[in-house]
Design a protein around this motif. Structure first.
Motif, PDB file in Angstrom:
ATOM      1  N   GLU A 133      31.966   4.034  -3.743  1.00 42.49           N
ATOM      2  CA  GLU A 133      31.825   5.024  -4.809  1.00 42.49           C
ATOM      3  C   GLU A 133      30.880   4.571  -5.912  1.00 42.49           C
ATOM      4  O   GLU A 133      30.293   5.401  -6.614  1.00 42.49           O
ATOM      5  N   GLU A 134      30.730   3.266  -6.073  1.00 49.22           N
ATOM      6  CA  GLU A 134      29.912   2.741  -7.177  1.00 49.22           C
ATOM      7  C   GLU A 134      28.623   2.069  -6.727  1.00 49.22           C
ATOM      8  O   GLU A 134      27.784   1.748  -7.573  1.00 49.22           O
ATOM      9  N   THR A 135      28.460   1.828  -5.440  1.00 52.38           N
ATOM     10  CA  THR A 135      27.396   0.953  -4.954  1.00 52.38           C
ATOM     11  C   THR A 135      26.527   1.667  -3.924  1.00 52.38           C
ATOM     12  O   THR A 135      27.051   2.326  -3.016  1.00 52.38           O
ATOM     13  N   ALA A 136      25.212   1.523  -4.065  1.00 54.41           N
ATOM     14  CA  ALA A 136      24.296   2.121  -3.091  1.00 54.41           C
ATOM     15  C   ALA A 136      23.044   1.263  -2.965  1.00 54.41           C
ATOM     16  O   ALA A 136      22.679   0.508  -3.879  1.00 54.41           O
ATOM     17  N   ILE A 137      22.392   1.389  -1.807  1.00 54.34           N
ATOM     18  CA  ILE A 137      21.121   0.720  -1.544  1.00 54.34           C
ATOM     19  C   ILE A 137      20.019   1.766  -1.527  1.00 54.34           C
ATOM     20  O   ILE A 137      20.134   2.790  -0.834  1.00 54.34           O
ATOM     21  N   LEU A 138      18.967   1.522  -2.286  1.00 48.42           N
ATOM     22  CA  LEU A 138      17.770   2.355  -2.256  1.00 48.42           C
ATOM     23  C   LEU A 138      16.731   1.627  -1.415  1.00 48.42           C
ATOM     24  O   LEU A 138      16.278   0.536  -1.780  1.00 48.42           O
ATOM     25  N   GLY A 139      16.380   2.191  -0.262  1.00 51.86           N
ATOM     26  CA  GLY A 139      15.459   1.526   0.658  1.00 51.86           C
ATOM     27  C   GLY A 139      14.022   1.958   0.461  1.00 51.86           C
ATOM     28  O   GLY A 139      13.729   3.158   0.393  1.00 51.86           O
ATOM     29  N   LEU A 140      13.121   0.989   0.366  1.00 52.67           N
ATOM     30  CA  LEU A 140      11.681   1.227   0.232  1.00 52.67           C
ATOM     31  C   LEU A 140      10.952   0.538   1.381  1.00 52.67           C
ATOM     32  O   LEU A 140      11.369  -0.530   1.839  1.00 52.67           O
ATOM     33  N   ASP A 141       9.852   1.143   1.818  1.00 55.25           N
ATOM     34  CA  ASP A 141       9.040   0.544   2.884  1.00 55.25           C
ATOM     35  C   ASP A 141       7.587   0.478   2.438  1.00 55.25           C
ATOM     36  O   ASP A 141       6.858   1.467   2.469  1.00 55.25           O
ATOM     37  N   ALA A 142       7.174  -0.711   1.999  1.00 54.08           N
ATOM     38  CA  ALA A 142       5.795  -0.923   1.554  1.00 54.08           C
ATOM     39  C   ALA A 142       4.957  -1.608   2.620  1.00 54.08           C
ATOM     40  O   ALA A 142       3.858  -2.091   2.341  1.00 54.08           O
ATOM     41  N   THR A 143       5.442  -1.668   3.859  1.00 55.50           N
ATOM     42  CA  THR A 143       4.712  -2.345   4.928  1.00 55.50           C
ATOM     43  C   THR A 143       3.628  -1.444   5.495  1.00 55.50           C
ATOM     44  O   THR A 143       3.679  -0.214   5.387  1.00 55.50           O
ATOM     45  N   ARG A 144       2.658  -2.062   6.130  1.00 54.03           N
ATOM     46  CA  ARG A 144       1.581  -1.325   6.796  1.00 54.03           C
ATOM     47  C   ARG A 144       0.902  -2.247   7.788  1.00 54.03           C
ATOM     48  O   ARG A 144       0.971  -3.478   7.656  1.00 54.03           O
ATOM     49  N   SER A 145       0.281  -1.663   8.779  1.00 57.61           N
ATOM     50  CA  SER A 145      -0.499  -2.451   9.725  1.00 57.61           C
ATOM     51  C   SER A 145      -1.860  -2.712   9.096  1.00 57.61           C
ATOM     52  O   SER A 145      -2.654  -1.798   8.899  1.00 57.61           O
ATOM     53  N   HIS A 146      -2.119  -3.969   8.744  1.00 62.80           N
ATOM     54  CA  HIS A 146      -3.327  -4.298   7.986  1.00 62.80           C
ATOM     55  C   HIS A 146      -3.686  -5.747   8.275  1.00 62.80           C
ATOM     56  O   HIS A 146      -2.826  -6.568   8.593  1.00 62.80           O
ATOM     57  N   LEU A 147      -4.965  -6.069   8.165  1.00 65.64           N
ATOM     58  CA  LEU A 147      -5.393  -7.440   8.434  1.00 65.64           C
ATOM     59  C   LEU A 147      -4.781  -8.429   7.450  1.00 65.64           C
ATOM     60  O   LEU A 147      -4.531  -9.580   7.783  1.00 65.64           O
ATOM     61  N   SER A 148      -4.547  -7.986   6.218  1.00 68.70           N
ATOM     62  CA  SER A 148      -3.937  -8.871   5.230  1.00 68.70           C
ATOM     63  C   SER A 148      -2.426  -8.676   5.231  1.00 68.70           C
ATOM     64  O   SER A 148      -1.899  -7.748   5.836  1.00 68.70           O
ATOM     65  N   ALA A 149      -1.725  -9.555   4.522  1.00 71.97           N
ATOM     66  CA  ALA A 149      -0.267  -9.457   4.404  1.00 71.97           C
ATOM     67  C   ALA A 149       0.144  -8.647   3.188  1.00 71.97           C
ATOM     68  O   ALA A 149       1.324  -8.595   2.851  1.00 71.97           O
ATOM     69  N   ARG A 150      -0.810  -8.002   2.538  1.00 72.73           N
ATOM     70  CA  ARG A 150      -0.497  -7.252   1.326  1.00 72.73           C
ATOM     71  C   ARG A 150       0.139  -5.909   1.681  1.00 72.73           C
ATOM     72  O   ARG A 150      -0.219  -5.273   2.664  1.00 72.73           O
ATOM     73  N   GLY A 151       1.088  -5.494   0.861  1.00 70.66           N
ATOM     74  CA  GLY A 151       1.782  -4.240   1.087  1.00 70.66           C
ATOM     75  C   GLY A 151       1.288  -3.149   0.152  1.00 70.66           C
ATOM     76  O   GLY A 151       0.492  -3.388  -0.767  1.00 70.66           O
ATOM     77  N   PHE A 152       1.776  -1.940   0.390  1.00 76.07           N
ATOM     78  CA  PHE A 152       1.397  -0.798  -0.442  1.00 76.07           C
ATOM     79  C   PHE A 152       2.495   0.244  -0.320  1.00 76.07           C
ATOM     80  O   PHE A 152       2.863   0.641   0.788  1.00 76.07           O
ATOM     81  N   LEU A 153       3.057   0.671  -1.442  1.00 73.04           N
ATOM     82  CA  LEU A 153       4.053   1.728  -1.428  1.00 73.04           C
ATOM     83  C   LEU A 153       3.318   3.053  -1.599  1.00 73.04           C
ATOM     84  O   LEU A 153       2.739   3.312  -2.649  1.00 73.04           O
ATOM     85  N   PRO A 154       3.314   3.907  -0.562  1.00 72.87           N
ATOM     86  CA  PRO A 154       2.549   5.159  -0.618  1.00 72.87           C
ATOM     87  C   PRO A 154       2.973   6.035  -1.793  1.00 72.87           C
ATOM     88  O   PRO A 154       4.156   6.052  -2.173  1.00 72.87           O
ATOM     89  N   PRO A 155       2.030   6.781  -2.388  1.00 70.66           N
ATOM     90  CA  PRO A 155       2.341   7.618  -3.555  1.00 70.66           C
ATOM     91  C   PRO A 155       3.484   8.595  -3.295  1.00 70.66           C
ATOM     92  O   PRO A 155       4.339   8.795  -4.161  1.00 70.66           O
ATOM     93  N   GLU A 156       3.515   9.199  -2.088  1.00 75.62           N
ATOM     94  CA  GLU A 156       4.581  10.161  -1.819  1.00 75.62           C
ATOM     95  C   GLU A 156       5.950   9.486  -1.770  1.00 75.62           C
ATOM     96  O   GLU A 156       6.968  10.075  -2.149  1.00 75.62           O
ATOM     97  N   GLN A 157       5.974   8.225  -1.332  1.00 75.14           N
ATOM     98  CA  GLN A 157       7.240   7.497  -1.308  1.00 75.14           C
ATOM     99  C   GLN A 157       7.681   7.133  -2.729  1.00 75.14           C
ATOM    100  O   GLN A 157       8.865   7.242  -3.064  1.00 75.14           O
ATOM    101  N   LEU A 158       6.730   6.738  -3.546  1.00 75.24           N
ATOM    102  CA  LEU A 158       7.056   6.407  -4.933  1.00 75.24           C
ATOM    103  C   LEU A 158       7.514   7.646  -5.688  1.00 75.24           C
ATOM    104  O   LEU A 158       8.471   7.592  -6.477  1.00 75.24           O
ATOM    105  N   ASP A 159       6.867   8.793  -5.429  1.00 72.83           N
ATOM    106  CA  ASP A 159       7.282  10.036  -6.087  1.00 72.83           C
ATOM    107  C   ASP A 159       8.711  10.409  -5.699  1.00 72.83           C
ATOM    108  O   ASP A 159       9.511  10.829  -6.545  1.00 72.83           O
ATOM    109  N   ARG A 160       9.038  10.251  -4.429  1.00 74.23           N
ATOM    110  CA  ARG A 160      10.384  10.568  -3.972  1.00 74.23           C
ATOM    111  C   ARG A 160      11.403   9.590  -4.573  1.00 74.23           C
ATOM    112  O   ARG A 160      12.515   9.985  -4.941  1.00 74.23           O
ATOM    113  N   ALA A 161      11.029   8.325  -4.691  1.00 76.51           N
ATOM    114  CA  ALA A 161      11.926   7.346  -5.314  1.00 76.51           C
ATOM    115  C   ALA A 161      12.188   7.721  -6.769  1.00 76.51           C
ATOM    116  O   ALA A 161      13.322   7.582  -7.263  1.00 76.51           O
ATOM    117  N   ARG A 162      11.169   8.200  -7.455  1.00 79.01           N
ATOM    118  CA  ARG A 162      11.367   8.661  -8.834  1.00 79.01           C
ATOM    119  C   ARG A 162      12.358   9.820  -8.871  1.00 79.01           C
ATOM    120  O   ARG A 162      13.222   9.886  -9.751  1.00 79.01           O
TER     121      ARG A 162
END
Length: 300
Positions: A133-162
């Protein structure tokens, strides 16, 4: 409530089929052959699973990088090795790491979803998973297939999280945000995080500064920590480290986190494998962390 937080297990398998190496995986295979394989001791995974079971968690959270190069064989082995922890999908949450999206093929054929998608709510990220009743997990996925190990949270995902946290619906009193990528790191790891951080980390942090008190559970950097980022005073950032890491320096003991939520109090304990047995150390204890909720500020 007792939550066990694991990350960066990095099950690995060699692949010498040329058809499997016509992509970024060739880099990963070279890294394994050059020594990375020796840094992650797969034979220790049984001890990790046994230790977690002994702690009788209410929930298990795994924040990505179950595999090393997103091979189907690696996913299969990870699922098999963790089987005893995965018996009840309602008590396990798993999100992907960048190594689980290592190639465009692994993303196209949704290998992570095939093997671990049942341990998260259906549908796209972000999602909010209620634990009680008091506890929840908010899941985000900033992964992508890319040559570098850097991530990116897509704008539509960030908007939905807001939208999920903007006050139009009640925000859980005890909120855990699960994302593979740290937004910040303690001083000893800032340089290491720099070249492989989330590219829009500042924007994500600006949103999280509006949601009130929360735990941010991550991985990616193979070091266990609990700290409050300077820019996010209402956040406790928790990195589980890497449970199978071989650490001859003694500076990054391999293990996982035990998160105890009792009322408003948050206690974090690191379980580390010493080579012969397990040791524990208290990382943080905050008696009234969830006792004061900051007002929600909707970004303009």
């Amino acid at each position: 409530m007792r939550i066990i937080h694991l990350s960066d297990i990095h099950v690995w398998r060699y692949a010498f089929n040329p058809l499997r190496l016509l992509n970024k995986r060739a880099v990963g295979m070279f890294s394994l052959i050059a020594g990375r394989a020796g840094k992650f001791r797969l034979e220790r995974l049984h001890e990790v699973v046994t230790r977690v079971l002994e702690l009788t968690p209410d929930h298990v959270l795994i924040t990505g990088d179950l595999t090393t190069t997103a091979l189907a064989d690696e996913f299969r082995e990870a699922r098999s090795a963790l089987a005893e922890l995965l018996l009840d999908s309602t008590r396990v949450t798993v999100i992907p790491g960048n190594h689980d999206r290592y190639t465009t093929g692994s993303v196209r054929y949704r290998l992570f979803e095939e093997w671990f998608g049942m341990f998260a709510p259906p549908g796209p990220y972000p999602w909010l998973r209620q634990l009680d009743e008091e506890t929840a997990i908010l899941g985000l996925d900033a992964t992508r297939s890319h040559l570098s190990a850097r991530g990116f949270l897509p704008p539509e995902q960030l908007d939905r999280a807001r939208e999920l946290t903007n006050g139009s619906s009640p925000v859980p009193k005890r909120l855990l945000v699960a994302c593979h990528y740290p937004l910040a790191a303690p001083a000893p790891y800032v340089v290491e995080l720099g070249p492989k951080r989330m590219t829009n980390a500042a924007e994500v942090a600006a949103w999280l500064a509006t949601v009130g008190r929360h735990l941010y559970c991550c991985g990616h950097v193979h070091a266990a920590w609990s700290f409050v980022p300077e820019a996010l005073p209402d956040q406790i950032c928790l990195n589980a480290g890497a449970p199978l890491l071989r650490d001859p320096t003694g500076l990054r003991p391999p293990g996982f986190l035990q998160i105890e939520l009792e009322g408003n109090e948050v206690t974090t304990i690191h379980h580390a494998w010493t080579g012969d047995d397990w040791s524990t150390r208290l990382l943080s204890q905050t008696p009234n962390f969830f006792g004061v909720r900051m007002p929600t500020i909707t970004p303009v």
